[in-house]
Write a protein that holds these residues in place. Structure first.
Motif, PDB file in Angstrom:
ATOM      1  N   ALA A  65       0.815  -1.213   0.000  1.00  0.00           N
ATOM      2  CA  ALA A  65       0.000   0.000   0.000  1.00  0.00           C
ATOM      3  C   ALA A  65       0.848   1.263   0.000  1.00  0.00           C
ATOM      4  CB  ALA A  65      -0.938  -0.007   1.200  1.00  0.00           C
ATOM      5  N   HIS A  66       1.923   1.250   0.799  1.00  0.00           N
ATOM      6  CA  HIS A  66       2.784   2.435   0.888  1.00  0.00           C
ATOM      7  C   HIS A  66       4.151   2.200   0.269  1.00  0.00           C
ATOM      8  CE1 HIS A  66      -0.217   4.325   3.467  1.00  0.00           C
ATOM      9  NE2 HIS A  66      -0.313   3.160   4.086  1.00  0.00           N
ATOM     10  N   ARG A  70       2.605   3.590  -3.656  1.00  0.00           N
ATOM     11  CA  ARG A  70       3.074   4.971  -3.462  1.00  0.00           C
ATOM     12  C   ARG A  70       4.053   5.386  -4.557  1.00  0.00           C
ATOM     13  NH1 ARG A  70       7.729   6.781  -0.796  1.00  0.00           N
ATOM     14  NH2 ARG A  70       8.061   4.696   0.085  1.00  0.00           N
ATOM     15  N   THR A  71       5.010   4.513  -4.861  1.00  0.00           N
ATOM     16  CA  THR A  71       6.112   4.879  -5.751  1.00  0.00           C
ATOM     17  C   THR A  71       5.853   4.551  -7.210  1.00  0.00           C
ATOM     18  OG1 THR A  71       7.197   2.733  -5.465  1.00  0.00           O
ATOM     19  CG2 THR A  71       7.743   4.459  -3.880  1.00  0.00           C
ATOM     20  N   GLY A  72       4.916   3.615  -7.485  1.00  0.00           N
ATOM     21  CA  GLY A  72       4.631   3.223  -8.859  1.00  0.00           C
ATOM     22  C   GLY A  72       5.582   2.184  -9.410  1.00  0.00           C
ATOM     23  N   GLY A  77      10.447   1.130  -1.933  1.00  0.00           N
ATOM     24  CA  GLY A  77      10.008   2.004  -0.861  1.00  0.00           C
ATOM     25  C   GLY A  77       9.362   1.333   0.321  1.00  0.00           C
ATOM     26  N   ASP A  78       9.624   0.025   0.542  1.00  0.00           N
ATOM     27  CA  ASP A  78       9.093  -0.644   1.725  1.00  0.00           C
ATOM     28  C   ASP A  78      10.117  -1.651   2.259  1.00  0.00           C
ATOM     29  OD1 ASP A  78       8.867  -3.006   0.174  1.00  0.00           O
ATOM     30  OD2 ASP A  78       6.829  -2.513  -0.413  1.00  0.00           O
ATOM     31  N   ARG A  79       9.808  -2.268   3.399  1.00  0.00           N
ATOM     32  CA  ARG A  79      10.761  -3.169   4.053  1.00  0.00           C
ATOM     33  C   ARG A  79      11.051  -4.413   3.224  1.00  0.00           C
ATOM     34  NH1 ARG A  79      11.510  -2.301   9.607  1.00  0.00           N
ATOM     35  NH2 ARG A  79      11.524  -0.042   9.946  1.00  0.00           N
ATOM     36  N   SER A  80      10.045  -4.938   2.539  1.00  0.00           N
ATOM     37  CA  SER A  80      10.287  -6.107   1.687  1.00  0.00           C
ATOM     38  C   SER A  80      11.280  -5.767   0.585  1.00  0.00           C
ATOM     39  CB  SER A  80       8.974  -6.599   1.072  1.00  0.00           C
ATOM     40  OG  SER A  80       8.110  -7.099   2.058  1.00  0.00           O
ATOM     41  N   ALA A  81      11.144  -4.566   0.025  1.00  0.00           N
ATOM     42  CA  ALA A  81      12.075  -4.121  -1.013  1.00  0.00           C
ATOM     43  C   ALA A  81      13.485  -3.999  -0.468  1.00  0.00           C
ATOM     44  CB  ALA A  81      11.619  -2.784  -1.579  1.00  0.00           C
ATOM     45  N   ASP A  82      13.610  -3.513   0.766  1.00  0.00           N
ATOM     46  CA  ASP A  82      14.938  -3.367   1.364  1.00  0.00           C
ATOM     47  C   ASP A  82      15.686  -4.691   1.347  1.00  0.00           C
ATOM     48  OD1 ASP A  82      14.342  -0.717   1.898  1.00  0.00           O
ATOM     49  OD2 ASP A  82      13.889  -1.059   4.022  1.00  0.00           O
ATOM     50  N   VAL A  83      15.000  -5.756   1.714  1.00  0.00           N
ATOM     51  CA  VAL A  83      15.637  -7.074   1.783  1.00  0.00           C
ATOM     52  C   VAL A  83      15.833  -7.658   0.389  1.00  0.00           C
ATOM     53  CG1 VAL A  83      15.394  -9.440   2.637  1.00  0.00           C
ATOM     54  CG2 VAL A  83      14.694  -7.512   4.076  1.00  0.00           C
ATOM     55  N   LEU A  84      14.776  -7.646  -0.425  1.00  0.00           N
ATOM     56  CA  LEU A  84      14.847  -8.289  -1.736  1.00  0.00           C
ATOM     57  C   LEU A  84      15.913  -7.661  -2.621  1.00  0.00           C
ATOM     58  CD1 LEU A  84      13.775 -10.301  -3.838  1.00  0.00           C
ATOM     59  CD2 LEU A  84      12.135  -8.540  -4.534  1.00  0.00           C
ATOM     60  N   ILE A  85      15.910  -6.347  -2.749  1.00  0.00           N
ATOM     61  CA  ILE A  85      16.824  -5.702  -3.689  1.00  0.00           C
ATOM     62  C   ILE A  85      18.269  -5.814  -3.209  1.00  0.00           C
ATOM     63  CG2 ILE A  85      17.398  -3.561  -4.870  1.00  0.00           C
ATOM     64  CD1 ILE A  85      14.763  -4.936  -5.768  1.00  0.00           C
ATOM     65  N   SER A  99      16.182   0.215  -3.232  1.00  0.00           N
ATOM     66  CA  SER A  99      15.058   0.538  -4.116  1.00  0.00           C
ATOM     67  C   SER A  99      14.136   1.464  -3.349  1.00  0.00           C
ATOM     68  CB  SER A  99      14.324  -0.736  -4.537  1.00  0.00           C
ATOM     69  OG  SER A  99      13.201  -0.440  -5.344  1.00  0.00           O
ATOM     70  N   LEU A 100      14.341   2.767  -3.523  1.00  0.00           N
ATOM     71  CA  LEU A 100      13.672   3.758  -2.696  1.00  0.00           C
ATOM     72  C   LEU A 100      12.593   4.536  -3.431  1.00  0.00           C
ATOM     73  CD1 LEU A 100      16.847   5.143  -0.894  1.00  0.00           C
ATOM     74  CD2 LEU A 100      15.293   3.332  -0.129  1.00  0.00           C
ATOM     75  N   SER A 101      12.819   4.831  -4.702  1.00  0.00           N
ATOM     76  CA  SER A 101      11.863   5.605  -5.488  1.00  0.00           C
ATOM     77  C   SER A 101      12.030   5.244  -6.957  1.00  0.00           C
ATOM     78  CB  SER A 101      12.083   7.104  -5.288  1.00  0.00           C
ATOM     79  OG  SER A 101      13.343   7.495  -5.804  1.00  0.00           O
ATOM     80  N   ALA A 102      11.052   5.619  -7.765  1.00  0.00           N
ATOM     81  CA  ALA A 102      11.065   5.243  -9.178  1.00  0.00           C
ATOM     82  C   ALA A 102      12.173   5.926  -9.964  1.00  0.00           C
ATOM     83  CB  ALA A 102       9.710   5.551  -9.811  1.00  0.00           C
ATOM     84  N   ASP A 103      12.770   6.972  -9.399  1.00  0.00           N
ATOM     85  CA  ASP A 103      13.831   7.695 -10.102  1.00  0.00           C
ATOM     86  C   ASP A 103      15.185   7.578  -9.395  1.00  0.00           C
ATOM     87  OD1 ASP A 103      13.289   9.199  -7.882  1.00  0.00           O
ATOM     88  OD2 ASP A 103      12.975  11.094  -8.946  1.00  0.00           O
ATOM     89  N   ASP A 104      15.399   6.474  -8.664  1.00  0.00           N
ATOM     90  CA  ASP A 104      16.623   6.331  -7.877  1.00  0.00           C
ATOM     91  C   ASP A 104      17.782   5.684  -8.631  1.00  0.00           C
ATOM     92  OD1 ASP A 104      15.819   3.708  -8.062  1.00  0.00           O
ATOM     93  OD2 ASP A 104      15.504   3.411  -5.915  1.00  0.00           O
ATOM     94  N   GLY A 105      17.593   5.385  -9.919  1.00  0.00           N
ATOM     95  CA  GLY A 105      18.669   4.811 -10.721  1.00  0.00           C
ATOM     96  C   GLY A 105      18.772   3.303 -10.680  1.00  0.00           C
TER      97      GLY A 105
END
Length: 246
Positions: A65-66, A70-72, A77-85, A99-105
């Protein structure tokens, strides 16, 4: 009919097929979380992310949800992303560990991430009807990726069960009895049509906070599965990545 991944992504983001999910994703985007109150939420279906000639596909459950809502972008931008990426970076599947935002490179290397459901569901629990409504997007995505696709990693039992009928529809033979989900599960599926290649199916627990905070899934466990899938798919080993998954 979508002829390219770009066409698929464009059509998918306009979908309004599930009234409950449309209402929820838009409500979340309007109300926002306090820590993100100054951001403009995506609030639409979230397409897959990664190259259109990926050799490896990572299949989750649905956008957070967030996070993705949120980021598209999937797993952003979430805890699962922190671990996976971070673990994908260690396995040579991402150019950076965050993986923080859609424009983070962030770029995924030979890998694409997607989900059986493309809208954020209440309580992270899509209904069976919502899964079925969304299934044609995943079937189309697998068909477009088929020329290069050699392996799939599924994050969690829900995604595993949602994916199996899609694999059958998309041109692979799913054995009977059906492959059982488990962390570290690995099956090789034979093609059911001449324009398909053998496909390796891997399973791992989902990197949700419930699993990572309790130790049911550790970063080392996830990295091991991702690395095995990457090498099976014919992707190169990373040249030397320092640090570890969080």
């Amino acid at each position: 009919m979508c002829r390219t991944i770009a066409e698929l992504d464009a059509q998918l983001t306009a979908c309004r097929a599930c009234p409950r999910l449309v209402e929820w994703r838009e409500q979340v985007a309007h109300e926002k979380r306090a820590s993100f109150r100054d951001e403009n939420y995506w609030g639409k279906p979230v397409p897959g992310f990664g190259p259109d000639d990926a050799r490896l596909l990572v299949v989750g459950l649905a956008p957070a949800a967030h996070g993705g809502n949120r980021t598209g972008r999937m797993f952003t931008g979430d805890r699962s992303a922190d671990v996976l990426i971070a673990c994908m970076h260690r396995a040579g599947l991402a150019n950076q560990p965050t993986s923080l935002s859609a424009d983070d490179g962030l770029r995924l290397l030979g890998t694409r991430v997607t989900a059986p459901v493309h809208c954020a569901p209440p309580d992270n629990k899509p209904l069976p009807s919502e899964r079925d409504n969304c299934r044609h997007w995943l079937t189309t995505e697998l068909g477009l990726l088929a020329p290069s696709l050699r392996a799939i990693v599924v994050l969690g039992g829900w995604g595993w069960q949602a994916l199996l009928p899609v694999l059958t529809e998309s041109g692979w033979t799913v054995p009977k009895p059906k492959p059982k989900f488990g962390h570290g599960a690995h099956y090789e599926l034979e093609p059911a049509r001449p324009d398909r290649s053998p496909l390796h199916l891997f399973g791992t627990y989902h990197p949700s906070q419930q699993n990572t905070f309790t130790g049911r899934l550790t970063p080392a466990m996830l990295e091991t599965v991702l690395t095995a899938a990457a090498r099976t798919a014919g992707l190169p080993a990373p040249p030397g990545v320092s640090g570890a998954c969080p």
